[in-house]
Design an enzyme around this catalytic site. Structure first.
Site, short mmCIF file in Angstrom:
data_model
loop_
_atom_site.label_atom_id
_atom_site.label_comp_id
_atom_site.label_asym_id
_atom_site.label_seq_id
_atom_site.Cartn_x
_atom_site.Cartn_y
_atom_site.Cartn_z
N GLU A 49 -6.32 -4.24 12.26
CA GLU A 49 -6.14 -4.86 11.17
C GLU A 49 -7.14 -6.04 10.78
O GLU A 49 -7.55 -6.27 9.86
CB GLU A 49 -4.62 -5.55 11.21
N GLU A 80 0.87 -1.20 -0.05
CA GLU A 80 -0.05 -0.09 -0.08
C GLU A 80 0.67 1.22 -0.05
O GLU A 80 1.53 1.49 0.69
CB GLU A 80 -0.88 -0.14 1.17
N MET A 86 -0.23 -3.80 8.31
CA MET A 86 -0.86 -3.85 7.17
C MET A 86 -1.98 -4.91 7.03
O MET A 86 -1.51 -5.97 7.29
CB MET A 86 0.30 -3.69 5.71
#
Length: 873
Positions: A317, A127, A284
C-alpha cells in the site's frame, strides 16, 4: 445489480466534456444508524457551451440539485445512479444534497457496531466505483480533482481524511432521540480538512469513530516532517499496542527504500494506517489514509506466513502512494500498473529492507502459484486486460493483475537491468506526477533508459494471455559431462505465444553432509521453441539442474528426468529456500495437470514438511496437500489416503518444536481432516488443555478452529457453538460462530446456511462470507446433490439483487467456499454449469466469468481424478 455500470466509452466521452473539477463535500454522520447526509458542491469546466454530462451518485434520496444557480427537480434528473446535467456553461457549479445509506457490505461508507462494547466505527472503501455511494462525483480515475472535506460527527470520535484536519469546532446540533446508539446526548463537532492535492475520486477516504490512536513522524527525504498514525477499534487496542513500534518501523523502512530506489520522496502531507472491521480487501491505498482489514491485528498467535503477509501488505500500500496515487492509470485497463508494480516492489522491499529476506520464496509459493492457477483458466486475460466497463474491472483484481504482473516485472528487471529499470521509473513518476498515465508512457521511459525496444516485449508479455512451459532436456556422455542441453518452450493452443526469457540455470549437488547446495549458475536468454544452452556444454553434470534458478521468469517448469528423480528423493535437503519453493511449485503444477500421481505428491509434501521452515512455503504446501487428498485423488483410495494424511500431520505436529510456527500450522491443518479414529479425542483434548502437543497455545482463534473442526464432523451442536460465543461475544467470534453453524454436515445446517447467506439482510458482509464458506466446507456428494440445480437457479437472482462484492462472495469463483457446491459430483456440476452458460450467452462478462471459473475447477477435478484412477498405487 444496483448502480449504473460505467463503460469505457462513456468515461472517454465524459472526460472529453469535463475538465478541472473541484469538490467541496460536507457530511453529517449524526443522523442515526442507517443514513447520513451528503452535500457536494462541484465546480468544473465544460468543453463546449450547451453540452450535457452527468454525475454519479447512489443515494436513498436526493433532496436537491442546483446547477449554476437553477434548482432542478431530482425526480427528473436523477435516475439509474446518475444525475443528468444539461445546457452546461463554460464554467459550472452544481450543488447536490442527498441522504445516503451506510453500507453493511464493505462498499461505500461502511458502518460497523462492535458487539463487545457497542461502539460504532465508520470507514470508506471506494475502489472501483463507490465514491458515488458517499457523494455526487465524476467517478472515474482520469477526472482528477482537488477535494475539500468537512464532517460533523460525535465530539468524542476521531475523524480522519486524506489530509490533516485544518480546524475543528463544536456544533450546536442534537440528533433525534435514540439515533446515536453510543451516546444519544453527546455533543457534536465539525472537522474541516485541508484541501487535497489533485487526485482520483476512488482514492478519497473518510474514517470516523472512537478509534484507538498512536502517532509518530518521519523525517522525509525532501526535508519535511511527515506525521504518521496507527488506528484500530478500542477492542483491539491491547493487541495492536504490542506491534505499534514494529509496524511504524516497517513503514519507515519502506519510506526510505522507495525514496532511495526511485529518487522521489514521499509526496503527501501525512501517512495514517487504520485497521477496520468487516473489510472485504486486504487493504486499500487511499492517499494519506490507508485502510487494512483488522484481521491483521493478531489477538491470537499468528503464523509466520501471516506476519510476513502483513509486512508485504503494508509495503504494497505504501508503494501505491507513488505508483497508482501520485501517477494514476487513465482507465482501468491499466490497473496492473498499480497492482503489479506494488506487488513487485513490496516483495523487493520486504526482501531487501526488512528481516524477511527470503520473501522471493514467499512470493513464489504464494503469489506465483496463484498466478499459475488463474492463467490456466478459460477466463485468463492479458496483464493489460481489456476493460469495457466497471464490472470488468471488479473481476480484474486477480492473480493475473497482481501476481503474474509482478512476476513479469521481475523478468523485465532481469531483461533491462535493475539500475536502468529504476531510472526509467524515476523519470515516469517525475513526468506524470499528479496526473494520469498509460502503459505507453511507462514503456517510453523504460526504453529511453534501457536502450531496448520494449514494444515487442510488451506485446508478448503484457498484451497476450497464457503461460509458457519450459522443458529441460539434457544429454550426458560416458564421462558424465553434458554433451548437449536444450530448453524447449511450448504455449497453449488458445494462446500460442512463445516469449523471450532471461533466466538462470542452477547446478546443484549433494554434499558429504547430505545437503543440496548450488555449485554453479548461468544466466542465459532463450527464445522460440528450442534454445541450445552452449554455456553448460562440456561441464560435469551435477546431481540436479534447475532451469529457472532464482525464479527470474514466469513459466511452468518441467525438469529433466534425472533432476526430477533427484528432487523427489532429496527436496527437503535443498539449502536454498527459493530453490525449494520453485521445485515444489513445479511438482504441484504437474500434480494439478494430471502428470504426477496424487499419492506421490502427498508423500513428497509430508516428507518436505518434516524439515521445511519457510512459513509461506509451508502454508501453501499444506493447502496443496489438502486439495490433492480431498479433490484430486482417486475416489476408491481416498478414505485410506485421507487417514494417511491426517495421521502424518499429527505425527509431524508431535515432532515439531513446541510452540513453533510449524507446530501451529500442522495442528491447524490436521483439524481440516477428521479422518482418523483419534480425531475427536485429539480435538477435545485441545479444548480441555490436556493435549499431548506441548507448547501449543490454545488461544481464542485456536479454540474456534477446534470448534469449527468438531462441527464439520457433526461433533458439536448449535448449543456448543453458542456456549463458546457466549464466553466472548466479539465481531470476530460472531463470524467464527456463523461459520461453525454452517459447516455442520447435516441437511438442516446446509439449508439454514444457504438461507442465511442469501436472505438475512441483517448480516454483515463478513458474516455472509462465513456462512457461505461454512456451507461448502463439509459434507459429501450426496449432501450437496440437491444444491447443484439450486445454485444455478439462484445465480441470476444474486446478480440482480446483491452488490458486486456480495455476489462475488456467494458465487465464489476459483476456490473452495461460497455457495458453489464444489463437493457435489463434479460431472453433475459441469453439466449444469455448461447448461447455464449456454442459456446465458448474453450475461454480463463478469458474471459469466465467475461461472466459467467454477465449471473449469470442477472439470479439472474430473480430469485429474481420472488420471489418478489409472495410476497404480
Amino acid at each position: 445489480m444496483p448502480g449504473a455500470n460505467l463503460t469505457r466509452t462513456e468515461a472517454e466521452e465524459r472526460a472529453g466534456i469535463v475538465s478541472n473539477p473541484k469538490y467541496t463535500v460536507s457530511l453529517d454522520l449524526t443522523r442515526g444508524p442507517r443514513t447520513f447526509l451528503s452535500e457536494a458542491v462541484i465546480s468544473f469546466d465544460a468543453a463546449r457551451r450547451g453540452a450535457s454530462t452527468y454525475l454519479d451518485l447512489i443515494a436513498s434520496r436526493v433532496e436537491s440539485v442546483e446547477l449554476n444557480g437553477v434548482e432542478l427537480d431530482p425526480a427528473e434528473v436523477y435516475r439509474d445512479s446518475r444525475i443528468e446535467l444539461k445546457k452546461l456553461k463554460a464554467h459550472n457549479e452544481v450543488r447536490v444534497k442527498a441522504v445516503c445509506d451506510y453500507s453493511r457490505t464493505g462498499e461505500g461508507l461502511h458502518r460497523s457496531v462492535d458487539p463487545s462494547d457497542g461502539r460504532v466505527y465508520l470507514y470508506t472503501q471506494f475502489e472501483v466505483p463507490d465514491a458515488r455511494r458517499m457523494y455526487a462525483v465524476f467517478d472515474q480515475p482520469d477526472l482528477k480533482a482537488s477535494f475539500d472535506f468537512s464532517v460533523v460527527a460525535p465530539e468524542s470520535w476521531i475523524v480522519l481524511a486524506n489530509m490533516p484536519a485544518q480546524s475543528t469546532e463544536a456544533v450546536d446540533q442534537r440528533t433525534e432521540p435514540g439515533t446515536l446508539e453510543q451516546a444519544p446526548a453527546e455533543g457534536c463537532k465539525r472537522w474541516v480538512f485541508q484541501t487535497t492535492p489533485t487526485m482520483s475520486s476512488y482514492l478519497t477516504a473518510i474514517c470516523a469513530g472512537p478509534y484507538a490512536q498512536w502517532t509518530t513522524e518521519y523525517a522525509n527525504e525532501d526535508g519535511r516532517t511527515v506525521p504518521m498514525g496507527l488506528y484500530c477499534r478500542q477492542a483491539l487496542k491491547s493487541a495492536l499496542e504490542k506491534d505499534v513500534d514494529y509496524l511504524f518501523d516497517i513503514t519507515q523502512k519502506g519510506f526510505a527504500f522507495y525514496a532511495k530506489t526511485w529518487g522521489v520522496p514521499y509526496p503527501y502531507a501525512k501517512y495514517d494506517q487504520i485497521f477496520v472491521p468487516e473489510y472485504n480487501a486486504g487493504a486499500m491505498e487511499n492517499i494519506g489514509l490507508v485502510t487494512f482489514r483488522d484481521q491483521y491485528i493478531f489477538e491470537s498467535k499468528a503464523t509466520g506466513a501471516k506476519v510476513n503477509r502483513r509486512v508485504e501488505t503494508i509495503l504494497h500500500e505504501l508503494a501505491h502512494m507513488w505508483f497508482g496515487d501520485l501517477v494514476t492509470m487513465k482507465w482501468w485497463n491499466d490497473l496492473w500498473l498499480n497492482e503489479s508494480f506494488a506487488e513487485f516492489m513490496s516483495t523487493l522491499c520486504t526482501a531487501e529492507a526488512t528481516e524477511w529476506s527470503d520473501d522471493w520464496a514467499t512470493f513464489c509459493s504464494g503469489e506465483k502459484s496463484w498466478a499459475l492457477t488463474e492463467d490456466q483458466l478459460p477466463t485468463t486475460h492479458p496483464i493489460v486486460a481489456p476493460i469495457n466497463d466497471l464490472h470488468d474491472t471488479e473481476v480484474n483484481f486477480d492473480g493475473i493483475t497482481y501476481a503474474k504482473g509482478a512476476s513479469v516485472l521481475k523478468q523485465l528487471v532481469a531483461y533491462v537491468g535493475r539500475e536502468r529499470f529504476f531510472q526509467g521509473i524515476h523519470n515516469y513518476l517525475d513526468k506524470h506526477a499528479y496526473s494520469n498515465a498509460t502503459l505507453a508512457d511507462l514503456l517510453t521511459e523504460l526504453e529511453a533508459t534501457s536502450g531496448r525496444d520494449l514494444k515487442s516485449w510488451s506485446a508478448q508479455w503484457l498484451e497476450q494471455s497464457g503461460i509458457n512451459t519450459l522443458t529441460s532436456n539434457v544429454e550426458t556422455d560416458a564421462e558424465g559431462r553434458i554433451a548437449a542441453m536444450t530448453i524447449g518452450q511450448t504455449a497453449p493452443e488458445e494462446s500460442p505465444v512463445l516469449r523471450p526469457h532471461r533466466l538462470a540455470i542452477g547446478f546443484y549437488s549433494k554434499t558429504a553432509e547430505g545437503k543440496v547446495e548450488r555449485t554453479d549458475r548461468f544466466e542465459v536468454d532463450i527464445d522460440g521453441a528450442s534454445t541450445t544452452i552452449d554455456e553448460v556444454a562440456g561441464k560435469v553434470r551435477p546431481d540436479f539442474i534447475l532451469i529457472n534458478d532464482d525464479d527470474l521468469t514466469y513459466a511452468k517448469l518441467r525438469l529433466d528426468a534425472d533432476s526430477l528423480d533427484f528432487a523427489r528423493a532429496n527436496l527437503p535437503a535443498f539449502e536454498d529456500r527459493l530453490a525449494r519453493a520453485v521445485v515444489l511449485l513445479s511438482f504441484w503444477d504437474m500434480t494439478r495437470d494430471g502428470e504426477y500421481p496424487a499419492e506421490d505428491f502427498v508423500d513428497l509434501v509430508l516428507k518436505t514438511l518434516a524439515t521445511e521452515h519457510q512459513s509461506t512455503t509451508f502454508r501453501y504446501a499444506l493447502g496443496q496437500l489438502s486439495t490433492t487428498a480431498h479433490s484430486y485423488s482417486a475416489p476408491a483410495r481416498r478414505p485410506e489416503l485421507l487417514e494417511h494424511v491426517a495421521q502424518g500431520l499429527w505425527q509431524l505436529a508431535l515432532a515439531a518444536e513446541p510452540g513453533s510456527d510449524e507446530q501451529l500450522q500442522l495442528t491447524q491443518a490436521y483439524l481440516g481432516y477428521g479422518d482418523d479414529q483419534e480425531f475427536e479425542d485429539h480435538a477435545r483434548a485441545l479444548l480441555a488443555g490436556s493435549s499431548e502437543l506441548k507448547g501449543l497455545e490454545v488461544d481464542n482463534n485456536m479454540r474456534w478452529a477446534v470448534v469449527h473442526a468438531l462441527a464439520a464432523q457433526n461433533m458439536a451442536s448449535d448449543a456448543d457453538i453458542q456456549n463458546e460465543l457466549d464466553q466472548r461475544d466479539t465481531t470476530e467470534n460472531r463470524e467464527f460462530a456463523m461459520g461453525a453453524r454452517a459447516v455442520r454436515p447435516t441437511r438442516a445446517a446446509k439449508a439454514w446456511a444457504w438461507d442465511q447467506a442469501l436472505h438475512n439482510a441483517d448480516l454483515t458482509n463478513a458474516q455472509i462470507e462465513a456462512a457461505a464458506d461454512g456451507f461448502s466446507g463439509s459434507g459429501d456428494e450426496d449432501l450437496f446433490a440437491p444444491y447443484v440445480d439450486k445454485f444455478f437457479k439462484a445465480v441470476d437472482w444474486v446478480w440482480a439483487h446483491k452488490t458486486f462484492h456480495i455476489a462475488e462472495t456467494l458465487l465464489n469463483p476459483l476456490s473452495a467456499g461460497g455457495l458453489y457446491p464444489y463437493k457435489a459430483d463434479p460431472a453433475a456440476l459441469v453439466r449444469a454449469g455448461e447448461h447455464w452458460l449456454t442459456d446465458h450467452e448474453d450475461a454480463p462478462k463478469a458474471l459469466r466469468g465467475m461461472i466459467i471459473q467454477n465449471v473449469e475447477a470442477s472439470r479439472r477435478v474430473l480430469r485429474v481424478r481420472t488420471y489418478n484412477q489409472h495410476v497404480s498405487k
